[in-house]
Every structure is written in C-alpha cells, then in structure tokens.
Design a protein around this motif. Sequence first.
Motif, mmCIF file in Angstrom:
data_model
loop_
_atom_site.group_PDB
_atom_site.id
_atom_site.type_symbol
_atom_site.label_atom_id
_atom_site.label_comp_id
_atom_site.label_asym_id
_atom_site.label_seq_id
_atom_site.Cartn_x
_atom_site.Cartn_y
_atom_site.Cartn_z
ATOM 1 N N ALA A 97 83.415 32.755 3.042
ATOM 2 C CA ALA A 97 84.279 33.661 3.644
ATOM 3 C C ALA A 97 83.517 34.202 4.812
ATOM 4 C CB ALA A 97 85.056 34.334 2.851
ATOM 5 N N LEU A 98 84.211 34.325 5.884
ATOM 6 C CA LEU A 98 83.802 35.263 6.790
ATOM 7 C C LEU A 98 84.096 36.795 6.640
ATOM 8 C CD1 LEU A 98 82.567 35.290 9.839
ATOM 9 C CD2 LEU A 98 84.695 35.015 10.756
ATOM 10 N N ASP A 99 83.034 37.623 6.439
ATOM 11 C CA ASP A 99 83.117 38.896 6.343
ATOM 12 C C ASP A 99 83.211 39.911 7.558
ATOM 13 O OD1 ASP A 99 83.498 38.502 3.599
ATOM 14 O OD2 ASP A 99 81.351 39.034 3.234
ATOM 15 N N ASN A 100 82.322 39.577 8.569
ATOM 16 C CA ASN A 100 82.075 40.495 9.539
ATOM 17 C C ASN A 100 81.814 39.711 10.824
ATOM 18 O OD1 ASN A 100 82.533 43.728 8.530
ATOM 19 N ND2 ASN A 100 81.341 42.556 7.032
ATOM 20 N N ILE A 101 82.202 40.241 11.943
ATOM 21 C CA ILE A 101 81.752 39.682 13.295
ATOM 22 C C ILE A 101 81.272 40.875 14.025
ATOM 23 C CG2 ILE A 101 82.394 38.447 15.373
ATOM 24 C CD1 ILE A 101 84.407 37.057 13.974
ATOM 25 N N ASN A 102 80.035 40.938 14.613
ATOM 26 C CA ASN A 102 79.531 41.911 15.337
ATOM 27 C C ASN A 102 78.853 41.491 16.702
ATOM 28 O OD1 ASN A 102 80.402 44.208 13.823
ATOM 29 N ND2 ASN A 102 78.208 43.994 12.667
ATOM 30 N N ASP A 103 79.107 42.053 17.935
ATOM 31 C CA ASP A 103 78.159 41.836 18.792
ATOM 32 C C ASP A 103 76.996 42.722 19.048
ATOM 33 O OD1 ASP A 103 79.379 39.847 20.719
ATOM 34 O OD2 ASP A 103 81.093 41.169 21.049
ATOM 35 N N LEU A 104 75.635 42.265 18.277
ATOM 36 C CA LEU A 104 74.707 42.818 18.108
ATOM 37 C C LEU A 104 73.822 42.651 19.453
ATOM 38 C CD1 LEU A 104 72.621 44.373 16.410
ATOM 39 C CD2 LEU A 104 71.575 42.279 15.591
ATOM 40 N N GLY A 105 73.579 43.878 20.100
ATOM 41 C CA GLY A 105 72.616 43.752 21.432
ATOM 42 C C GLY A 105 71.225 44.259 21.053
ATOM 43 N N PHE A 106 70.261 43.927 21.873
ATOM 44 C CA PHE A 106 68.954 44.079 21.858
ATOM 45 C C PHE A 106 68.369 44.288 23.205
ATOM 46 C CE2 PHE A 106 69.986 39.619 20.867
ATOM 47 C CZ PHE A 106 69.650 38.934 22.032
ATOM 48 N N ASN A 107 67.114 45.010 23.269
ATOM 49 C CA ASN A 107 66.249 45.138 24.422
ATOM 50 C C ASN A 107 64.781 45.510 24.150
ATOM 51 O OD1 ASN A 107 66.115 48.482 25.078
ATOM 52 N ND2 ASN A 107 67.876 48.067 23.644
ATOM 53 N N GLY A 108 63.904 45.737 25.485
ATOM 54 C CA GLY A 108 62.666 45.955 25.295
ATOM 55 C C GLY A 108 61.934 45.345 26.468
ATOM 56 N N ILE A 109 60.717 45.620 26.163
ATOM 57 C CA ILE A 109 59.505 45.007 27.203
ATOM 58 C C ILE A 109 59.123 43.709 27.000
ATOM 59 C CG2 ILE A 109 57.325 45.442 28.364
ATOM 60 C CD1 ILE A 109 59.348 47.398 28.685
ATOM 61 N N ASP A 110 59.152 42.773 27.744
ATOM 62 C CA ASP A 110 58.762 41.342 27.679
ATOM 63 C C ASP A 110 57.650 41.126 29.052
ATOM 64 O OD1 ASP A 110 58.688 38.731 27.678
ATOM 65 O OD2 ASP A 110 60.734 38.595 26.925
ATOM 66 N N GLY A 111 56.737 40.541 28.420
ATOM 67 C CA GLY A 111 55.426 40.081 29.289
ATOM 68 C C GLY A 111 54.862 38.898 28.809
#
Length: 488
Positions: A97-111
Amino acid sequence: MRLTLAFPALAKGCLDSRMHVGYLLNRKKFNKKVHSMGRNMKKFIPFVLLLSCPTFAAKVPSVQPCSNAFQGVYIAGNVGYGEGGSLTKFINAMNNALDNINDLGFNGIDGGVGTGYIHRSGPWAVGISFDANWTNVTGEHKHINEQELIGASLRNSLQLYARAGYVFCERIMPFLGLGWDNSLWQLNSAHTNAANITNRDRVAHRQNSLLWKAGIDFLIESHVAMGFEYTGTVSERKNYFYPTQEFVDSWKPQYNKYALTLKVIPFAGPSSLPSSQQAPLQTCQKSFQGIHLGGNIGYGSVAARKQKFKNDTVSRKGVVNLTGIDGGVSVGYTRRLDAWALGLSFDANWSNASGKRVNTQLNKAQLVYLNNSLQLYARMGYVFFERIMPFIGLGWDNSAWTQTLQDRGLTEKTTKRHNALLWKVGSEFLITSCFIAGLEYTGTMAQQKRYVHGPNFIDSDTGTPGQISNSWQPQYNKFALTAKFIFD
C-alpha cells in the motif's frame, strides 16, 4: 624605348598617332622599323614576366593555417553548487500500500576532476569527456520533534558525455553536452514506534541517469581555459528497501549543478591569430547597447531552505523540493563603456513550480507553489569581439508563494509575497545587429515568513488537532534561455 618595353600596346598607339600627323614620311622605312622592334620585344617578354612575378605574388594574401584553440587532450577540475529533489513514494512492504508521497529536496557543494579530448573541425569543436565528482549534497524531512526522519545523500558521481561547441574568434566556446551519469545515493530512515523504540535503516544504490550540459569556456592562454557550466541529470527510478521497518522507498532524483571550471590542455599548439584576424566581425561599434525587449524560458527549482511546521509543541521540518517551468518577459537598457557594458533590467516571470507532501491514508496534503516573480537588477558584462558578452547581475526579487493545506476535502490557501536577494550569471551572443540570444542562471534567497493555518486541520504525524503554522524561506534556482531585441 622604356615606353615600348613596358607598354607595347600604348607605344604602338603613340606611333600610329605620330604617323597620322606626318611625323614619319617614309612608309616603307617605318614598317621596317616596326618589324625590328617586334623582334626585340620577343627577347624581352620572358624577362618582363619574371620581373612581374614577385610583384604579383606580394599582392596575393598568404593562406593562414587553421588555429587549434581548445583542441587536444585536457585535464579539468570543477567546483560548484548542486541541488535537486525527488518525488519519493513510501510503500508498505507488507501489503504493497502507498502510505506517503513527499517531494524531498537536497543541496550542497559538488566538485571533482575530469579528463577529455576535443577535436576542431573549422569553428566547430567536438569531443568526449569523463568526470568524477564528490559531494556533501544532503536533504531530509524530520517529524515529531525529530524522532522521525527521512534523509538522502549524494556521495559521488561518474559522468561520461559528448560535447559540441562553436569557437568564436579562437577564444570563446559555448557548448552543449549529452551523456550518462552513474551516482551513488544513500537513503536514511528512522522511526520511533509506540514502545519508544527507534528503528534505523541505511541503504545505498548506484543509479544511472541521463545527463545534459550547457556552458561556455574562455581560452585564457593556449594551454588554459576557464568557464562555467550547468549540468542536469534525471535518474532511473529505483526501490530502496528498508528491512528493519519493512517498507520501500521509490526514488527518482533529478539533480542540477552550477559550477566553475578550469581546464589545462598540455599539448595544445599555438592558438593566436594574425592581428588582422583577431576581430573579424567589427561591423557594429556599440553592440549590445540600447533599450532591449525580450523574453526567457527555463527550468526552476527550490531545494535549499527548510520548511518548518509547528503544532503547539510538536514540530517537523524538511527541505521541500519544487520544480517546474518558469518564463517571462523583460525590458532594460545597456550602456557601453569601451569593452564594458553596464545596464539595468526588469523582468516579470510566471511559474508552475510546485512541491507537495501527501498522506494517502489520511487523505491529507501540504502543497507549495511559486506563482510569479518581479525582478529588478543591475548587470555588468564584458564584450569580446563585439559579439559575445558574459555578464553577472545583482538585484531584487519579489515573488508570490502559495501554501495549501488539504484535509479530507477541506482546503485552505495562503499566499504571501517574499522579497529576495537576486544574483545572475550568464552569457549573451549577438546574432544580428538587433537580436541577441543567450543563456543564464538566476538564484534568489528570500526572506523568511510565517504562514498560519486554521484550527480545523489535524497534524498528519500525530493525529492531534490544533492550529498549524509553518515558516518558509525559499532559495530558488533557475536556468533559462533568453532572447532580446535591441533598439539603439
């Protein structure tokens, strides 16, 4: 005699003229003299042609060898800012069963570092590249005083892609890229049950993605190029199974990165052109100057600022990811001061960027929308060869954000306008004397505002009634294509 050697036809005309005025009285003697001159001319013709060859050769421009700017094997480095998100679907492994739907965001330094090869074919440059990147990009939702947690981290990525660019004046190369990305994602989960026991899971997978790039490189000298670029990826969907908690997280991240780059081309040949060819397109002395009317269309996303919900003493917070199409119109003025260009612009944009959290079991949802934005900013650029202008901008943004709560058919919307600091980085290209095309990145950092919702709503995490409020401080990023018409 000198006249007859250099210009025999003219000499013959002069002799004919003199004959008609009676200068030569003996016709037979005259004919004999002319025949004698003809025999002498045959001896001089090879010598005259030999003398004329150097003069003729000096007037023919020599063919210059093609320059090899940007061509060759290169070693590269990059550092930048990454952000993005995923619509995560939490599925109960026991009953599917589908319980939850979330738009989860993320960010940071990338090199990272990279290597590649570029081949020149006339002004076109094509090549293949490989990059290896490491990041501290993270994002999470925390619920019920941080006893519940869903988090995601991007650890590293391997990227293989083809590039195609066009070299202007052997110094500047805008380019596009398309290829493959393989990234290591780690998902974390923590849940406290009724017995106050917290179960924790941590799972990791490598995910394949489609990769695209857009950017511009500047040749500082024959062996060194600097630039900036945007990289986007969209991953395959993959299920992360949490064995302790017995549920599945369906995860499909979309990631954006904005970076500065440095490339060293150790085996590059000389790339300088003769001074006569350094600026071949000097048809307009004041390119980019004047009043402009234009438009833009691009992709916008929010994933950097935590949204905090509070219900009495119960709180939750998380990085909400919003994505969507963003476009608008602009008007402004640019003034040239030698190679420098200074200006002021105003943009009006409309967007369908949105994000959500949905509890399917309780039929509850929280949604965030960006409606529109007004932007006023100053720009400063430098014009190369009267055709290309990289620029930076700084100014003010005022955006309308809507927060919506839904609870079993009950819906409440609250809209507020947020002031924000705005910055821009981009480059424009003069296509004709009055038409400009370009690409740009825009970032904004908004003020924090509090949204208060009615007492009829129930906290999804606790099931307790009470007035819900949340604070919202979005950081918004947009990558867009632009078009402008200049009226000087």
